[in-house]
Enzyme design. Structure first.
Site, PDB file in Angstrom:
ATOM      1  N   LYS A   1      11.646 -15.647 -11.235  1.00 30.75           N
ATOM      2  CA  LYS A   1      11.378 -14.539 -12.162  1.00 30.75           C
ATOM      3  C   LYS A   1      10.290 -14.945 -13.143  1.00 30.75           C
ATOM      4  CE  LYS A   1      12.704 -11.846 -10.547  1.00 30.75           C
ATOM      5  NZ  LYS A   1      13.481 -11.866  -9.340  1.00 30.75           N
TER       6      LYS A   1
ATOM      7  N   ASN B   1      -1.557   2.152   5.663  1.00 29.82           N
ATOM      8  CA  ASN B   1      -0.744   1.052   5.157  1.00 29.82           C
ATOM      9  C   ASN B   1      -0.380   0.198   6.357  1.00 29.82           C
ATOM     10  OD1 ASN B   1       1.261  -0.579   4.045  1.00 29.82           O
ATOM     11  ND2 ASN B   1       2.833   0.999   4.220  1.00 29.82           N
ATOM     12  N   GLY B   2      -0.699  -1.112   6.286  1.00 28.90           N
ATOM     13  CA  GLY B   2      -0.361  -2.001   7.395  1.00 28.90           C
ATOM     14  C   GLY B   2      -1.551  -2.849   7.794  1.00 28.90           C
TER      15      GLY B   2
ATOM     16  N   GLU C   1      16.250 -18.574  -8.604  1.00 30.40           N
ATOM     17  CA  GLU C   1      15.950 -17.175  -8.879  1.00 30.40           C
ATOM     18  C   GLU C   1      15.366 -17.033 -10.300  1.00 30.40           C
ATOM     19  OE1 GLU C   1      15.426 -14.583  -7.421  1.00 30.40           O
ATOM     20  OE2 GLU C   1      15.694 -12.976  -8.864  1.00 30.40           O
TER      21      GLU C   1
ATOM     22  N   ARG D   1       3.942  -0.473  -4.913  1.00 28.56           N
ATOM     23  CA  ARG D   1       3.603  -0.941  -3.575  1.00 28.56           C
ATOM     24  C   ARG D   1       2.259  -1.667  -3.517  1.00 28.56           C
ATOM     25  NH1 ARG D   1       6.872   1.520   0.167  1.00 28.56           N
ATOM     26  NH2 ARG D   1       5.476   0.886   1.824  1.00 28.56           N
TER      27      ARG D   1
ATOM     28  N   TRP E   1      -2.943  -2.673  -1.661  1.00 29.71           N
ATOM     29  CA  TRP E   1      -2.683  -4.103  -1.829  1.00 29.71           C
ATOM     30  C   TRP E   1      -3.482  -4.755  -0.718  1.00 29.71           C
ATOM     31  CZ3 TRP E   1      -0.711  -8.266   0.911  1.00 29.71           C
ATOM     32  CH2 TRP E   1      -0.341  -9.383   0.145  1.00 29.71           C
TER      33      TRP E   1
ATOM     34  N   CYS F   1       0.846  -1.186   0.000  1.00 34.44           N
ATOM     35  CA  CYS F   1       0.000   0.000   0.000  1.00 34.44           C
ATOM     36  C   CYS F   1       0.889   1.246   0.000  1.00 34.44           C
ATOM     37  CB  CYS F   1      -0.949   0.118   1.177  1.00 34.44           C
ATOM     38  SG  CYS F   1      -2.128  -1.227   1.297  1.00 34.44           S
TER      39      CYS F   1
ATOM     40  N   LYS G   1       5.763  -4.649  -4.334  1.00 44.50           N
ATOM     41  CA  LYS G   1       7.219  -4.671  -4.203  1.00 44.50           C
ATOM     42  C   LYS G   1       7.683  -4.736  -2.747  1.00 44.50           C
ATOM     43  CE  LYS G   1      11.393  -3.353  -6.308  1.00 44.50           C
ATOM     44  NZ  LYS G   1      11.703  -4.710  -6.784  1.00 44.50           N
TER      45      LYS G   1
ATOM     46  N   HIS H   1      15.104 -38.184  -8.043  1.00 43.49           N
ATOM     47  CA  HIS H   1      14.458 -38.602  -6.790  1.00 43.49           C
ATOM     48  C   HIS H   1      12.988 -38.213  -6.763  1.00 43.49           C
ATOM     49  CE1 HIS H   1      18.252 -39.929  -5.140  1.00 43.49           C
ATOM     50  NE2 HIS H   1      18.785 -38.811  -5.591  1.00 43.49           N
TER      51      HIS H   1
ATOM     52  N   GLU I   1       6.781 -15.242 -11.416  1.00 38.65           N
ATOM     53  CA  GLU I   1       6.102 -14.032 -10.937  1.00 38.65           C
ATOM     54  C   GLU I   1       5.641 -13.111 -12.042  1.00 38.65           C
ATOM     55  OE1 GLU I   1       8.424 -11.718  -8.151  1.00 38.65           O
ATOM     56  OE2 GLU I   1      10.238 -12.065  -9.272  1.00 38.65           O
TER      57      GLU I   1
HETATM   58  C1  F6R Z   1      11.053 -11.146  -6.430  1.00 39.73           C
HETATM   59  C2  F6R Z   1      10.901 -10.141  -5.420  1.00 39.73           C
HETATM   60  C3  F6R Z   1      10.551 -10.577  -4.050  1.00 39.73           C
HETATM   61  C4  F6R Z   1      11.453  -9.871  -3.039  1.00 39.73           C
HETATM   62  C5  F6R Z   1      11.041 -10.203  -1.607  1.00 39.73           C
HETATM   63  C6  F6R Z   1      11.980  -9.589  -0.596  1.00 39.73           C
HETATM   64  O1  F6R Z   1      11.357 -10.579  -7.667  1.00 39.73           O
HETATM   65  O2  F6R Z   1      11.054  -8.988  -5.669  1.00 39.73           O
HETATM   66  O3  F6R Z   1      10.643 -11.955  -3.898  1.00 39.73           O
HETATM   67  O4  F6R Z   1      12.769 -10.275  -3.280  1.00 39.73           O
HETATM   68  O5  F6R Z   1       9.742  -9.755  -1.379  1.00 39.73           O
HETATM   69  O6  F6R Z   1      12.013  -8.203  -0.700  1.00 39.73           O
HETATM   70  P1  F6R Z   1      13.191  -7.358  -0.086  1.00 39.73           P
HETATM   71  O7  F6R Z   1      14.444  -7.766  -0.789  1.00 39.73           O
HETATM   72  O8  F6R Z   1      12.821  -5.948  -0.356  1.00 39.73           O
HETATM   73  O9  F6R Z   1      13.261  -7.692   1.376  1.00 39.73           O
END
Ligand code: F6R
Length: 612
Positions: free
Chosen positions: A489, A101-102, A485, A27, A75, A2, A607, A508, A492
């Site tokens: 990517k 926010n929260g 990773e 956000r 969000w 948010c 994010k 396995h 998501e």
């Molecule tokens: C994936 C992504 C998330 C963040 C995770 C941690 O692309 O962006 O998985 O890596 O939410 O966020 P931070 O690094 O900000 O603690």
């Protein structure tokens, strides 16, 4: 999650709120709303879905004589992302409005109590409780700042709040606890915001609020008090960014721009810390003495998501270079079990945002038992950075795209520097190898540039495989986390079910899934596990899987086995994840692009994950 913006001053309020919210879209983006004091009345506008829907509503409903306003991008946590649940929320009479926010943990108890006083609830949100609660206190105290202070004393949970009341048309009140909120200072105007991008176009002068502080803003004054109303003297800081840092610079998406920024990001991360191979790595940011470093018995790294994958790579290199056992754990797991962390354990928190709720809780727990906490973050202005004992800022610049890319490689560089720094103090790794690694680190930006200038094959591969619904990524050793990773990517941003496996684990269980509908991407970097991963790829081919290799090998034989070969330059195996991550970012990007997905703002995500 948010985003909040508040403004009090003479500029067109709606424009400032909408501009600010569009900079905070990373956000959250499932609904948006704003409230303004216009012609002496509070007016509220809300829309479900993307911010554009709210912009369309505002286009059709111009407001006049505005003095201030608050805006929110959501969000959803409590209540579906509908128009009615969108913020701002108001009290019975509609004169008091709140954005939040929260999560308010005790909202049910408070709601019951407030219903007893005659408050009528219109939404399923926890935030509406806050609006009624502050209004209830306002009825007794007849002052918005006093009412906010009285109300927040009764709240449990996490909140950044921005509040205004029709009868105080030039007073904006903000407060926070375990969620970010900054005050930004202008001339004859002042702002509140969840994050700097929202205000950087207008001012670079900010004050970071701490937990339980209440800011009272008018166009010409800012008063910050503690929760009891006692004034707190705060330092004004100047933001180090230019507004251009948050523009797409001609790229179609922020993600593509951020992937292309990586050569410079790596240069920045190395700057001042490693400039020639014959001098030791300089990490003044690490506040442990040489003695403390030599006595370190254990390192724990806590992080989430992409940062957790960087941590897994760090385990590999720290154990190899420094001979110190390293445990890596997702913050959300770390916080709910008995931790045996103590003062001889270094705890490293890795976080792009420095705001992730679980990681904040985890580092606080570690600090409480006496561990030194080192934070590696892209946001030196964040909560985590402020609570760190040692802080390595990674200087990747603001990352807007929800999928982390450049921050991952910046984190890796910081972790390589850290591992070499410790190894040099402890004299725990071969000196010639360290010298070679340093030389290769200085060459990494040029090698990433080579990958970025040969994207055609990755695009072709993306097109071929964009119609598949499942994917397996395999690797071993240090690139296992790179496989995780890469798969993350793809998941998501394209919503394709991609899973990373240690290649040796395939037989396995997961091998049962292999057939022509399940492509397998193998990270095949020359080094200790090359032949092993190659055999695992052969086993996959024998089950009719279509194969992609990601490799620096020049072996022509690979062409007989793999349908696509994504090439990266030759590199020391220890450093290889920095290079292998880039084609995987691009592959995910182009697949999502071909599928027409919303690359920068994938569904259901945000994010900064500021809720547990
Ligand atoms: C994936 C992504 C998330 C963040 C995770 C941690 O692309 O962006 O998985 O890596 O939410 O966020 P931070 O690094 O900000 O603690």
């Amino acid at each position: 999650m948010c985003g909040i913006v508040g403004y009090v001053g003479a500029k067109p309020v709606v424009k400032i709120l909408l501009d600010g919210l569009s900079k905070l879209e990373y956000r959250g983006y499932d609904s948006a709303g704003l409230a303004v004091n216009s012609d002496g009345k509070i007016k509220i506008f809300k829309a479900e879905g993307k911010l554009q829907n709210l912009k369309d509503i505002m286009e059709k409903n111009p407001v006049s004589n505005t003095t201030m306003g608050i805006g929110h991008i959501r969000w959803a946590t409590h209540g579906a992302p509908t128009t009615v649940n969108a913020h701002p929320h108001s009290c019975n009479c509609g004169k008091l409005v709140v954005v939040h926010n929260g999560i308010i943990e005790n909202f049910k108890e408070l709601r019951e109590e407030l219903e007893g006083y005659g408050c009528v609830f219109k939404t399923e949100t926890d935030t509406e409780t806050v609006a009624h609660l502050i209004a209830h206190e306002y009825g007794k105290l007849n002052s918005l700042p006093k009412a906010v202070r009285a109300a927040v004393k009764q709240l449990k949970g996490a909140y950044a709040l921005c509040v205004m009341h029709q009868d105080e048309p030039n007073v904006l009140v903000g407060t926070r606890k375990n969620a970010p909120l900054i005050v930004a200072l202008g001339e004859g105007e002042n702002y509140l915001a969840s994050d700097c991008p929202a205000i950087i176009e207008y001012t670079k002068r900010v004050i970071y609020l701490d937990d339980d502080e209440v800011a009272v803003l008018t166009p010409d004054t800012v008063l910050i008090t503690d929760i009891d109303g006692k004034q707190v003297v705060k330092k004004e800081e100047i933001l180090p960014w230019e507004p251009v840092a948050i523009s797409k610079m001609g790229y179609k998406h922020f993600m593509l721009k951020e992937i292309h920024e990586q050569p410079d990001v790596i240069r920045n991360a190395l700057a001042g810390k490693l400039h020639d191979v014959n001098s030791p790595v300089k990490l003044d940011e690490v506040k442990l003495t040489a003695e403390q470093i030599k006595n370190l018995k254990r390192i724990e790294i806590i992080a989430c998501g992409t940062s957790l994958h960087a941590a897994m790579i760090a385990k590999y290199i720290i154990e190899a270079f420094c001979n110190i056992p390293v445990d890596v754990e997702a913050s959300s797991e770390y916080i709910y079990r008995k931790t045996v962390t103590d003062k001889n354990t270094l705890v490293i928190g890795i976080s792009q945002s420095g705001e992730t709720s679980d990681t904040i809780t985890a580092i606080r727990q570690a600090k409480a038992v006496g561990s030194h906490v080192l934070i590696i973050t892209n946001r030196p202005d964040s909560i985590m950075a402020r609570e760190a004992d040692s802080l390595i800022p990674v200087n990747a610049g603001i990352e807007v795209s929800v999928a982390a890319t450049k921050s991952f490689n910046a984190q890796l560089i910081a972790l390589y520097l850290f591992a070499i720094y410790i190894a040099e103090i402890k004299d725990s790794f071969d000196k010639i190898h360290i010298k070679n690694l340093k030389q290769e680190m200085l060459e990494l930006p040029a090698k990433v540039e080579i990958i970025l200038s040969h994207k055609e094959n990755i695009m072709k591969c993306a097109k071929t495989f964009s119609s598949f619904r499942n994917f397996i990524y395999i690797a071993r050793g240090i690139n296992y986390a790179a496989a995780l990773e890469g798969a993350l990517k793809l998941k998501e941003i394209s919503y394709i079910n991609a899973t990373g496996y240690p290649a040796g684990e395939l037989k396995h269980g997961p091998i049962a899934m292999l057939d022509e509908t399940m492509p397998v991407l193998a990270i095949l970097m020359p080094g200790v596990v090359y032949d092993k991963v190659l055999s695992n790829a052969e086993e996959s081919k024998a089950r009719n899987a279509r194969l992609i290799a990601l490799t620096s090998s020049e072996d022509k034989e690979l062409e007989n086995l793999f349908e696509y070969i994504l090439k990266v330059p030759t590199v020391d195996e220890y450093l290889s994840p920095v290079l292998t991550s880039v084609p995987l970012q691009l592959l995910a990007y182009y697949i999502a692009e071909f599928l027409g997905k919303d690359v920068d703002q994938p569904r259901n995500l945000a994010k900064s994950v500021t809720v547990e």
